[in-house]
Scaffold this motif. Structure first.
Motif, PDB file in Angstrom:
ATOM      1  N   LEU A 100     -49.064  -6.408   4.745  1.00  9.62           N
ATOM      2  CA  LEU A 100     -48.484  -5.246   5.404  1.00  9.62           C
ATOM      3  C   LEU A 100     -47.597  -4.503   4.412  1.00  9.62           C
ATOM      4  O   LEU A 100     -46.900  -5.116   3.604  1.00  9.62           O
ATOM      5  N   LEU A 101     -47.634  -3.164   4.500  1.00 10.59           N
ATOM      6  CA  LEU A 101     -46.723  -2.334   3.707  1.00 10.59           C
ATOM      7  C   LEU A 101     -45.929  -1.495   4.693  1.00 10.59           C
ATOM      8  O   LEU A 101     -46.521  -0.737   5.476  1.00 10.59           O
ATOM      9  N   ASP A 126     -35.395  -4.418   7.017  1.00 12.23           N
ATOM     10  CA  ASP A 126     -36.723  -3.811   6.872  1.00 12.23           C
ATOM     11  C   ASP A 126     -37.523  -4.498   5.781  1.00 12.23           C
ATOM     12  O   ASP A 126     -37.017  -4.706   4.685  1.00 12.23           O
ATOM     13  N   LEU A 127     -38.773  -4.768   6.081  1.00 13.84           N
ATOM     14  CA  LEU A 127     -39.616  -5.390   5.068  1.00 13.84           C
ATOM     15  C   LEU A 127     -40.507  -4.329   4.429  1.00 13.84           C
ATOM     16  O   LEU A 127     -41.144  -3.538   5.117  1.00 13.84           O
ATOM     17  N   ALA A 128     -40.531  -4.294   3.089  1.00 16.20           N
ATOM     18  CA  ALA A 128     -41.423  -3.374   2.381  1.00 16.20           C
ATOM     19  C   ALA A 128     -42.820  -3.971   2.349  1.00 16.20           C
ATOM     20  O   ALA A 128     -43.807  -3.306   2.652  1.00 16.20           O
ATOM     21  N   ILE A 129     -42.910  -5.233   1.981  1.00 16.46           N
ATOM     22  CA  ILE A 129     -44.201  -5.921   1.893  1.00 16.46           C
ATOM     23  C   ILE A 129     -44.105  -7.205   2.695  1.00 16.46           C
ATOM     24  O   ILE A 129     -43.097  -7.909   2.649  1.00 16.46           O
ATOM     25  N   GLU A 130     -45.163  -7.469   3.440  1.00 16.62           N
ATOM     26  CA  GLU A 130     -45.209  -8.724   4.151  1.00 16.62           C
ATOM     27  C   GLU A 130     -46.595  -9.337   3.959  1.00 16.62           C
ATOM     28  O   GLU A 130     -47.599  -8.667   4.173  1.00 16.62           O
ATOM     29  N   ALA A 131     -46.631 -10.590   3.504  1.00 18.31           N
ATOM     30  CA  ALA A 131     -47.889 -11.323   3.418  1.00 18.31           C
ATOM     31  C   ALA A 131     -47.914 -12.282   4.597  1.00 18.31           C
ATOM     32  O   ALA A 131     -46.942 -13.008   4.818  1.00 18.31           O
ATOM     33  N   LEU A 132     -49.015 -12.242   5.357  1.00 22.19           N
ATOM     34  CA  LEU A 132     -49.104 -13.078   6.545  1.00 22.19           C
ATOM     35  C   LEU A 132     -50.259 -14.059   6.397  1.00 22.19           C
ATOM     36  O   LEU A 132     -51.419 -13.640   6.336  1.00 22.19           O
ATOM     37  N   ASP A 133     -49.950 -15.334   6.293  1.00 19.04           N
ATOM     38  CA  ASP A 133     -50.966 -16.402   6.211  1.00 19.04           C
ATOM     39  C   ASP A 133     -52.068 -16.069   5.224  1.00 19.04           C
ATOM     40  O   ASP A 133     -53.243 -16.204   5.528  1.00 19.04           O
ATOM     41  N   VAL A 134     -51.689 -15.621   4.042  1.00 12.06           N
ATOM     42  CA  VAL A 134     -52.689 -15.171   3.083  1.00 12.06           C
ATOM     43  C   VAL A 134     -53.321 -16.362   2.360  1.00 12.06           C
ATOM     44  O   VAL A 134     -52.627 -17.226   1.829  1.00 12.06           O
ATOM     45  N   VAL A 135     -54.646 -16.385   2.392  1.00 13.50           N
ATOM     46  CA  VAL A 135     -55.413 -17.390   1.660  1.00 13.50           C
ATOM     47  C   VAL A 135     -56.311 -16.642   0.691  1.00 13.50           C
ATOM     48  O   VAL A 135     -56.905 -15.624   1.049  1.00 13.50           O
ATOM     49  N   LYS A 136     -56.361 -17.101  -0.558  1.00 12.23           N
ATOM     50  CA  LYS A 136     -57.327 -16.551  -1.492  1.00 12.23           C
ATOM     51  C   LYS A 136     -58.038 -17.704  -2.183  1.00 12.23           C
ATOM     52  O   LYS A 136     -57.413 -18.500  -2.888  1.00 12.23           O
ATOM     53  N   ALA A 137     -59.340 -17.800  -1.925  1.00 12.05           N
ATOM     54  CA  ALA A 137     -60.128 -18.866  -2.549  1.00 12.05           C
ATOM     55  C   ALA A 137     -61.085 -18.236  -3.541  1.00 12.05           C
ATOM     56  O   ALA A 137     -61.663 -17.184  -3.280  1.00 12.05           O
ATOM     57  N   ALA A 169     -51.621  -5.228  -4.683  1.00 11.67           N
ATOM     58  CA  ALA A 169     -52.074  -3.981  -5.307  1.00 11.67           C
ATOM     59  C   ALA A 169     -53.428  -3.541  -4.762  1.00 11.67           C
ATOM     60  O   ALA A 169     -53.776  -2.366  -4.833  1.00 11.67           O
ATOM     61  N   GLY A 170     -54.214  -4.499  -4.235  1.00 16.32           N
ATOM     62  CA  GLY A 170     -55.522  -4.160  -3.682  1.00 16.32           C
ATOM     63  C   GLY A 170     -56.673  -4.382  -4.640  1.00 16.32           C
ATOM     64  O   GLY A 170     -57.789  -3.965  -4.371  1.00 16.32           O
ATOM     65  N   PHE A 171     -56.430  -5.049  -5.778  1.00 12.12           N
ATOM     66  CA  PHE A 171     -57.517  -5.318  -6.731  1.00 12.12           C
ATOM     67  C   PHE A 171     -58.436  -6.418  -6.213  1.00 12.12           C
ATOM     68  O   PHE A 171     -59.560  -6.570  -6.664  1.00 12.12           O
ATOM     69  N   GLU A 172     -57.926  -7.232  -5.299  1.00 10.25           N
ATOM     70  CA  GLU A 172     -58.724  -8.294  -4.691  1.00 10.25           C
ATOM     71  C   GLU A 172     -58.463  -8.262  -3.190  1.00 10.25           C
ATOM     72  O   GLU A 172     -57.384  -7.838  -2.767  1.00 10.25           O
ATOM     73  N   ALA A 173     -59.430  -8.754  -2.427  1.00 15.28           N
ATOM     74  CA  ALA A 173     -59.229  -8.860  -0.985  1.00 15.28           C
ATOM     75  C   ALA A 173     -58.928 -10.316  -0.660  1.00 15.28           C
ATOM     76  O   ALA A 173     -59.516 -11.219  -1.252  1.00 15.28           O
ATOM     77  N   PRO A 174     -58.010 -10.572   0.276  1.00 10.27           N
ATOM     78  CA  PRO A 174     -57.730 -11.961   0.632  1.00 10.27           C
ATOM     79  C   PRO A 174     -58.919 -12.589   1.361  1.00 10.27           C
ATOM     80  O   PRO A 174     -59.680 -11.884   2.012  1.00 10.27           O
ATOM     81  N   THR A 175     -59.078 -13.908   1.207  1.00  7.33           N
ATOM     82  CA  THR A 175     -60.117 -14.620   1.943  1.00  7.33           C
ATOM     83  C   THR A 175     -59.780 -14.577   3.433  1.00  7.33           C
ATOM     84  O   THR A 175     -60.648 -14.386   4.275  1.00  7.33           O
ATOM     85  N   SER A 176     -58.504 -14.746   3.748  1.00  9.29           N
ATOM     86  CA  SER A 176     -58.033 -14.520   5.110  1.00  9.29           C
ATOM     87  C   SER A 176     -56.560 -14.161   5.033  1.00  9.29           C
ATOM     88  O   SER A 176     -55.911 -14.352   4.018  1.00  9.29           O
ATOM     89  N   GLY A 177     -56.049 -13.629   6.151  1.00  6.49           N
ATOM     90  CA  GLY A 177     -54.653 -13.212   6.172  1.00  6.49           C
ATOM     91  C   GLY A 177     -54.520 -11.709   6.022  1.00  6.49           C
ATOM     92  O   GLY A 177     -55.514 -10.996   5.848  1.00  6.49           O
ATOM     93  N   ILE A 188     -52.386  -2.944   5.323  1.00  4.48           N
ATOM     94  CA  ILE A 188     -53.101  -2.260   4.230  1.00  4.48           C
ATOM     95  C   ILE A 188     -54.178  -3.158   3.633  1.00  4.48           C
ATOM     96  O   ILE A 188     -54.747  -2.839   2.582  1.00  4.48           O
ATOM     97  N   THR A 189     -54.482  -4.272   4.304  1.00  8.17           N
ATOM     98  CA  THR A 189     -55.413  -5.251   3.741  1.00  8.17           C
ATOM     99  C   THR A 189     -56.735  -4.612   3.303  1.00  8.17           C
ATOM    100  O   THR A 189     -57.315  -5.017   2.306  1.00  8.17           O
ATOM    101  N   ALA A 190     -57.202  -3.600   4.060  1.00  7.71           N
ATOM    102  CA  ALA A 190     -58.522  -3.041   3.763  1.00  7.71           C
ATOM    103  C   ALA A 190     -58.464  -1.793   2.881  1.00  7.71           C
ATOM    104  O   ALA A 190     -59.509  -1.253   2.515  1.00  7.71           O
TER     105      ALA A 190
END
Ligand SMILES: Nc1ncnc2c1ncn2[C@@H]1O[C@H](COP(=O)(O)OP(=O)(O)O)[C@@H](O)[C@H]1O
Ligand SMILES: [Mg+2]
Lengths: 353, 267
Positions: free
Chosen positions: A66-67, A2-13, A55-63, A72-74
């Motif tokens: 998941l929790l 089981d995955l608690a957190i999953e980042a999928l193709d996350v880009v932050k510019a 944590a949600g303090f920033e939004a990813p540029t893309s990607g 939970i991206t939004a």
């Protein structure tokens, strides 16, 4: 698993156009439920940015983030069951220790009695029961650290994020808190995502480690795998000490520049970098070892170990590490002496680049 | 070795000049306060110690009315100006930089830069039109005018406090499930409170002290303490004016001391 957190193709510019910085460059990583997971990498590689996105303090540029499998991206930070231990602690200076710890639970709308009871229990857990009524300004750095920990654990988050929580502490306190953190993680069973730039800290505390460099995840694995089987030069170099040996492929294996052939499967003509840990070199060949001629340059005593600085006939520098446990074998040869080292081919790691 | 850095305190005559400057600043005020306790009718010839002018001022119905009016206007204006200034300070520090922020900053501080007499005349004309149209003659005009010119005085200490506040505290509150409103109430506001109190006190003192705009905007029978005193000066001057001034001075000094204590950074 089981995955608690999953980042999928996350880009932050950050920034725009030519001045844009890609703090995270296509990061995909899965963090298992209940594990002590560490993000390890040099300063500026994007560790804090990844935590801030979770944590949600920033939004990813893309990607996506998941929790427990849900996107939970939004979600804003106050609606994510994730808590943070900040590098600067960020404790509320106008509240007492107990009020700081109770804050998250009050905001969750838990009943007063439960909040009071859990606050007491959390303070006991971090051994601060005696200081419950103190203001934050009256605490030492180590005590503030514990309050930050209790405050973040009290609301029972599904994931706890810790951004270099120990970097401000002196060495002794740091060691103590490392043990404490590990104990808290095991007692609570909460998934920890821990950030550090200290490879030793990462190796000793983690179930798994993600090694990051310039916004990319280079390797994910258990400490032993990361240490013994680094996939590339960056990981091999960043984690512990490593000897790098340039080699060329032949039908029978890899030929070092100094002439020694390391048996294995190789593509003839292909160039490769081989990695060998200093403690894996032996001062003399034992059964199964390849003989490796080298010249002694100097020995450096460092308490527990002695480092032998050597040079191969082709000019490559090499380090060998000997524990200082046995006085007889530990005596290093004089500088300038030609010796033959023992090289266990099974411990030589071929790097991807 | 002797310290060779330039120090203004070592220049010849420094002490003399310092004393002269302090005398120039405080001698008039000391004289004024002194004659408030004069037993005679004069504000320049000493005739012995007495509290009779304080008693006279206290019993004077016109003084009582003016004082009450001054306090009402100052309290209301300070409340309004501080509320507006708090929102303005939050808007200019607690969000990413936006186009025109510098312009807004200048606009908020405009009353500090435009000559007061210009504002006074402008308000006189504008309120004249409004009075004509609505027939309303009350204290509202004075409160509105005072609120407006008090805003920058309230804004500056609040903004300074906000700028010096660790923004990660608000992030931590959000991390701990506080909604934006709860974050403001439980974290931002309590930490900002000394700045808000300081801003309110400064606004109160500035309003209490105003003559020029009040003189132009007030309708008949709307004297504040300063305009009442100005009116008295045109007639026979008695130490009663000194007594009122002394009380105003005491109030202002008390408030400014509180302001100083609130804005002093304590660690
Ligand atoms: N708010 C920001 N604006 C612009 N650049 C940023 C911002 N935050 C981080 N960066 C840049 O992103 C990169 C990664 O930063 P960070 O995640 O803080 O690294 P680390 O925590 O690993 O030291 C750095 O180059 C940093 O300068
Ligand atoms: Mg960081």
């Amino acid at each position: 698993m089981d995955l608690a957190i999953e980042a999928l193709d996350v880009v932050k510019a950050f920034g725009q156009g030519t001045s844009a910085v890609r703090a995270l460059d296509n990061v995909s990583v899965g963090i298992r439920r209940g594990e002590f997971f560490t993000l390890l990498g040099p300063s500026g590689c994007g560790k804090t940015t990844l935590l801030r996105l979770i944590a949600g303090f920033e939004a990813p540029t893309s990607g996506q983030i998941l929790l427990d499998g849900a996107d939970i991206t939004a979600l804003p930070p106050n609606r994510r069951p994730v808590n943070t231990v900040f590098q600067s602690y960020a404790l509320f200076p106008h509240l007492t220790v107990a009020q700081n710890v109770a804050f998250g639970m009050e905001m969750q709308g838990r009943p007063k009695a439960e909040v009071a009871q859990r606050t007491e229990r959390m303070l006991a857990l971090v051994r601060l029961d005696a200081l419950a009524a103190r203001k934050i300004g009256q605490l030492s750095g180590g005590q503030q650290q514990r309050v930050a920990l209790a405050r973040a654990l009290a609301p029972e988050p599904r994931v706890l994020l810790l951004d270099e929580p120990l970097s401000a502490l002196d060495l002794k306190l740091r060691r103590e808190m490392q043990g404490e953190l590990k104990r808290l993680q095991q007692e609570t069973g909460i998934t920890f995502i821990f950030v550090t730039h200290d490879q030793e800290e990462a190796l000793t505390m983690s179930d798994r480690i993600a090694v990051m460099q310039s916004g990319r995840v280079q390797q994910v694995g258990a400490p032993r795998d990361i240490y013994t089987k680094p996939v590339n030069r960056f990981v091999a170099d960043f984690i512990g000490e490593t000897n790098f040996l340039e080699a060329v492929g032949e039908a029978a294996g890899w030929r070092l520049a100094c002439g020694v052939l390391i048996p294995g499967t190789a593509t003839p003509g292909q160039r490769a970098t081989l990695a060998l840990r200093p403690e894996h070199l032996r001062p003399a060949p034992e059964t199964g070892d390849l003989p490796l001629p080298a010249r002694m340059e100097r020995a450096v005593y460092s308490g527990t170990d002695t480092h032998w600085h050597l040079r191969l006939s082709c000019g490559t520098a090499l380090t060998l590490r000997r524990p200082n446990s046995d006085a007889a074998t530990a005596a290093p040869p004089n500088p300038g002496t030609d010796i033959t080292l023992g090289l266990n081919p099974a411990l030589v790691q071929r790097l991807e680049d | 070795m002797a310290d060779r850095r330039f120090q203004v305190a070592r220049l010849p005559g420094f002490a003399t000049i310092a004393v002269l400057v302090f005398l120039a600043l405080y001698l008039p005020i000391l004289t004024l306060v002194g004659f408030a306790f004069n037993a005679e009718n004069s504000i320049s010839v000493w005739g012995g110690f007495s509290l009779k002018w304080f008693a006279a001022a206290w019993k004077n119905q016109a003084v009582q009315d003016a004082a009450l009016r001054s306090l009402t206007i100052a309290t209301l204006s300070a409340l309004i100006a501080t509320s507006v200034a708090t929102l303005a300070a939050l808007g200019t520090t607690r969000r990413p930089a936006f186009r025109g922020r510098g312009f807004i900053y200048v606009m908020i501080n405009q009353p500090l830069m435009v000559p007061e007499i210009v504002t006074a005349v402008a308000l006189l004309i504008l309120f004249g039109i409004v009075k004509q149209a609505t027939g309303y003659q009350g204290l509202g005009y004075l409160v509105a005018a005072h609120s407006a010119f008090c805003i920058p005085f309230a804004y500056l200490p609040i903004r300074a406090r906000l700028a010096g506040m660790d923004a990660s505290l608000e992030i931590a509150a959000a991390d701990l499930y506080a909604s934006p409103i709860a974050t403001f109430r439980r974290v931002t506001l309590p930490l900002l409170a000394p700045g808000i109190m300081a801003g309110a006190m400064l606004a109160f003192v500035i309003s209490l002290d105003d003559v020029v705009i009040t003189e132009f905007v007030k309708s008949g029978g709307q004297d504040t303490l300063p305009t009442y005193m100005l009116g008295q000066m045109r007639r026979a001057i008695t130490p009663e004016v000194n007594a009122i001034s002394t009380l105003l001075l005491a109030l202002t000094v008390a408030l400014l001391t509180a302001f100083f204590l609130l804005t002093r950074q304590k660690d």
